[in-house]
Design a protein around this motif. Structure first.
Motif, PDB file in Angstrom:
ATOM      1  N   CYS A  29      -1.605   8.206  -8.987  1.00 56.12           N
ATOM      2  CA  CYS A  29      -0.787   7.027  -8.681  1.00 56.12           C
ATOM      3  C   CYS A  29       0.148   7.375  -7.527  1.00 56.12           C
ATOM      4  O   CYS A  29       1.014   8.239  -7.653  1.00 56.12           O
ATOM      5  N   ILE A  30      -0.042   6.706  -6.377  1.00 55.56           N
ATOM      6  CA  ILE A  30       0.793   7.024  -5.220  1.00 55.56           C
ATOM      7  C   ILE A  30       1.973   6.067  -5.081  1.00 55.56           C
ATOM      8  O   ILE A  30       2.902   6.352  -4.343  1.00 55.56           O
ATOM      9  N   LYS A  31       1.935   4.917  -5.777  1.00 57.90           N
ATOM     10  CA  LYS A  31       3.055   3.971  -5.768  1.00 57.90           C
ATOM     11  C   LYS A  31       3.370   3.560  -7.202  1.00 57.90           C
ATOM     12  O   LYS A  31       2.942   2.502  -7.664  1.00 57.90           O
ATOM     13  N   PRO A  32       4.109   4.365  -7.956  1.00 55.14           N
ATOM     14  CA  PRO A  32       4.394   4.026  -9.353  1.00 55.14           C
ATOM     15  C   PRO A  32       5.191   2.736  -9.511  1.00 55.14           C
ATOM     16  O   PRO A  32       5.088   2.073 -10.535  1.00 55.14           O
ATOM     17  N   GLU A  33       5.944   2.340  -8.494  1.00 55.08           N
ATOM     18  CA  GLU A  33       6.701   1.083  -8.595  1.00 55.08           C
ATOM     19  C   GLU A  33       5.792  -0.140  -8.520  1.00 55.08           C
ATOM     20  O   GLU A  33       6.212  -1.249  -8.820  1.00 55.08           O
TER      21      GLU A  33
END
Length: 43
Positions: A29-33
């Motif tokens: 996951c490179i963008k957890p937001e």
């Protein structure tokens, strides 16, 4: 993807058999937001 575990069960309010499984993916996951959760109930 890979199926990690499979389990057979009987749903509580139905006269039937069901199967559920856990499918895992080998990704990071490179963008957890940007993650989201969706819960759906059949009406």
């Amino acid at each position: 993807g890979q199926v990690d575990s499979v389990e057979a069960f009987r749903p509580e309010k139905q006269f039937s058999d069901a199967v559920k499984g856990l499918q895992v993916f080998g990704a990071k996951c490179i963008k957890p937001e940007a993650l989201a959760v969706l819960t759906v109930n059949k009406s």
